[in-house]
Design a protein around this motif. Structure first.
Motif, PDB file in Angstrom:
ATOM      1  N   GLN A  45      -7.730   9.331  -6.000  1.00 41.25           N
ATOM      2  CA  GLN A  45      -7.921  10.181  -4.929  1.00 41.25           C
ATOM      3  C   GLN A  45      -7.778   9.537  -3.745  1.00 41.25           C
ATOM      4  N   PHE A  46      -8.447   8.286  -3.597  1.00 41.19           N
ATOM      5  CA  PHE A  46      -8.614   7.543  -2.171  1.00 41.19           C
ATOM      6  C   PHE A  46      -7.631   6.337  -2.202  1.00 41.19           C
ATOM      7  N   GLY A  47      -6.630   6.207  -2.942  1.00 39.95           N
ATOM      8  CA  GLY A  47      -5.602   4.917  -3.048  1.00 39.95           C
ATOM      9  C   GLY A  47      -6.487   3.739  -2.942  1.00 39.95           C
ATOM     10  N   TYR A  48      -7.297   3.650  -3.907  1.00 44.64           N
ATOM     11  CA  TYR A  48      -8.042   2.190  -4.114  1.00 44.64           C
ATOM     12  C   TYR A  48      -7.970   1.430  -5.017  1.00 44.64           C
ATOM     13  N   PRO A  49      -7.258   0.598  -5.089  1.00 49.20           N
ATOM     14  CA  PRO A  49      -7.127  -0.355  -6.386  1.00 49.20           C
ATOM     15  C   PRO A  49      -8.410  -0.479  -7.239  1.00 49.20           C
ATOM     16  N   TYR A  50      -8.085  -0.701  -8.569  1.00 47.58           N
ATOM     17  CA  TYR A  50      -9.299  -0.576  -9.270  1.00 47.58           C
ATOM     18  C   TYR A  50      -9.034  -1.038 -10.656  1.00 47.58           C
ATOM     19  N   GLN A  82      -7.938  -4.903  -0.429  1.00 44.75           N
ATOM     20  CA  GLN A  82      -8.295  -3.430  -0.381  1.00 44.75           C
ATOM     21  C   GLN A  82      -8.457  -2.695   0.974  1.00 44.75           C
ATOM     22  N   LEU A  83      -8.730  -3.548   1.952  1.00 47.20           N
ATOM     23  CA  LEU A  83      -8.510  -3.107   3.578  1.00 47.20           C
ATOM     24  C   LEU A  83      -7.184  -2.695   4.111  1.00 47.20           C
ATOM     25  N   GLY A  84      -6.178  -3.022   3.031  1.00 47.79           N
ATOM     26  CA  GLY A  84      -4.725  -2.789   3.287  1.00 47.79           C
ATOM     27  C   GLY A  84      -4.081  -3.946   3.827  1.00 47.79           C
ATOM     28  N   GLU A  85      -4.854  -5.098   4.226  1.00 42.07           N
ATOM     29  CA  GLU A  85      -4.286  -6.192   4.704  1.00 42.07           C
ATOM     30  C   GLU A  85      -3.201  -6.853   3.621  1.00 42.07           C
ATOM     31  N   ARG A  86      -2.151  -7.441   3.930  1.00 36.19           N
ATOM     32  CA  ARG A  86      -1.151  -8.222   3.015  1.00 36.19           C
ATOM     33  C   ARG A  86      -1.745  -9.503   3.063  1.00 36.19           C
ATOM     34  N   SER A  88       0.922  -1.230  -0.069  1.00 34.53           N
ATOM     35  CA  SER A  88       0.022   0.044   0.123  1.00 34.53           C
ATOM     36  C   SER A  88       0.893   1.245   0.143  1.00 34.53           C
ATOM     37  N   LYS A  89       0.381   2.418  -0.838  1.00 30.91           N
ATOM     38  CA  LYS A  89       0.980   3.485  -0.506  1.00 30.91           C
ATOM     39  C   LYS A  89      -0.037   4.584  -0.398  1.00 30.91           C
ATOM     40  N   PRO A  90       0.331   5.786   0.063  1.00 26.78           N
ATOM     41  CA  PRO A  90      -0.425   6.984   0.090  1.00 26.78           C
ATOM     42  C   PRO A  90      -1.184   7.345  -1.055  1.00 26.78           C
ATOM     43  N   ALA A  91      -2.287   7.789  -0.916  1.00 25.49           N
ATOM     44  CA  ALA A  91      -3.097   7.944  -2.186  1.00 25.49           C
ATOM     45  C   ALA A  91      -2.284   9.166  -3.024  1.00 25.49           C
ATOM     46  N   THR A  92      -1.869   8.927  -4.318  1.00 25.68           N
ATOM     47  CA  THR A  92      -0.995   9.917  -4.935  1.00 25.68           C
ATOM     48  C   THR A  92      -2.150  10.933  -5.378  1.00 25.68           C
TER      49      THR A  92
END
Length: 310
Positions: free
Chosen positions: A79-84, A154-158, A18-22
């Protein structure tokens, strides 16, 4: 011939982290212009229309037919750093959690995810594995396993998705991985960490495909090497979702569930046999498997109703 020992698994980053929402702080228009999806003059036309009508930028752009729904979803994901996944992706359309994150089936999977976090994954450091099982064929285990792994990532869990169906595997098709080394090769000592593939377009998600179809899948899964592999992978991943074959075809699902310690049972509406399902779940309980949830699929591989169960 002596079987080569499996390669020792060491802690290494296997996922795309995960990385901050660019896109944080950038408007939808700016994101679309920077990505080449929208020209600056058209962006200005949308802004003018937006001010005149008092609507959102995305709605204004769609009304003017200058951008699409897909463009808006793309910008929001930035905007929200959400994989899509965009519609042009080579990954299977069955991965609805990535293609249609706002759909009702995916919301139901998120509800299930919350229940599983409370009932299993957050209840102990050693509780990382979950087998996705069903009594019969065609219930949608692979579909549920893949999309559940995506919503966890998507929750940020590896998250690691393991295809332990070494008879008719599907995860390599869903994620367009080709016929690469996988679980069978690792258990046979023929491959190491290179068999685990980080999915670049879906942060925090990796896939371990089934690999070459072996002549002895039951024996490979029954060895202690499989338990040791899951324990080692648990050092790198906080969630491990394991796809399995149908229990009606072989005993692999029981073995995998015992090794994982917990199972999510999948049934298909108007198709699954209640007596068969009861025998299967009773058998899992006798082996000490924690049954932490259930999923009722109402459409094959397309959508489903997901619910947690005791």
């Amino acid at each position: 011939m002596n079987r080569a020992p499996p390669q020792t698994i060491r802690s290494v980053p296997l996922t795309v982290p995960s990385k901050p929402a660019t896109g944080a702080g950038r408007s939808i228009g700016t994101i679309l212009v920077d990505s080449g999806r929208l020209s600056p003059p058209d962006a200005q036309r949308i802004l003018d229309f937006q001010r005149e009508r008092g609507v959102r930028f995305g709605d204004a752009g769609i009304a003017l037919r200058l951008i699409s729904d897909d463009d808006v979803r793309y910008a929001l994901s930035i905007q929200f750093g959400y994989p899509y996944l965009a519609r042009g992706s080579t990954l299977s359309r069955e991965l609805v959690a990535a293609y249609q994150p706002g759909s009702r089936p995916v919301e139901q999977l998120r509800e299930l995810r919350s229940q599983l976090m409370l009932r299993w994954f957050d209840t102990g450091a050693d509780r990382r594995g979950l087998a996705i099982v069903s009594a019969g064929a065609g219930d949608g285990r692979s579909y549920i396993a893949a999309n559940l792994a995506i919503v966890f990532s998507q929750l940020g869990e590896r998250t690691l998705l393991v295809d332990a169906d070494m008879r008719a595997p599907r995860q390599h098709h869903l994620f367009n991985l080709g016929r690469t080394a996988g679980l069978s090769d690792m258990l046979a000592g023929r491959a190491g960490l290179e068999a685990v593939v980080g999915i670049e377009t879906l942060q925090d998600l990796s896939v371990l495909p089934a690999g070459a179809i072996p002549p002895n899948p039951q024996e490979l899964l029954g060895r202690q090497d499989f338990s040791k592999l899951l324990q080692s992978l648990g050092e790198d991943f906080s969630v491990i979702i394991i796809d399995t074959p149908p229990a009606s075809k072989c005993a692999d699902a029981h073995t995998v569930a015992v090794r994982a310690g917990a199972a999510l049972v999948v049934a298909r509406q108007d198709r699954s046999s209640v007596p068969q399902l009861a025998r299967f779940t009773n058998g899992l309980r006798e082996f000490g498997v924690a049954l932490v949830g259930s999923v009722l699929n109402d459409v094959k591989f397309a959508s489903g109703s997901a619910s947690a169960a005791n």
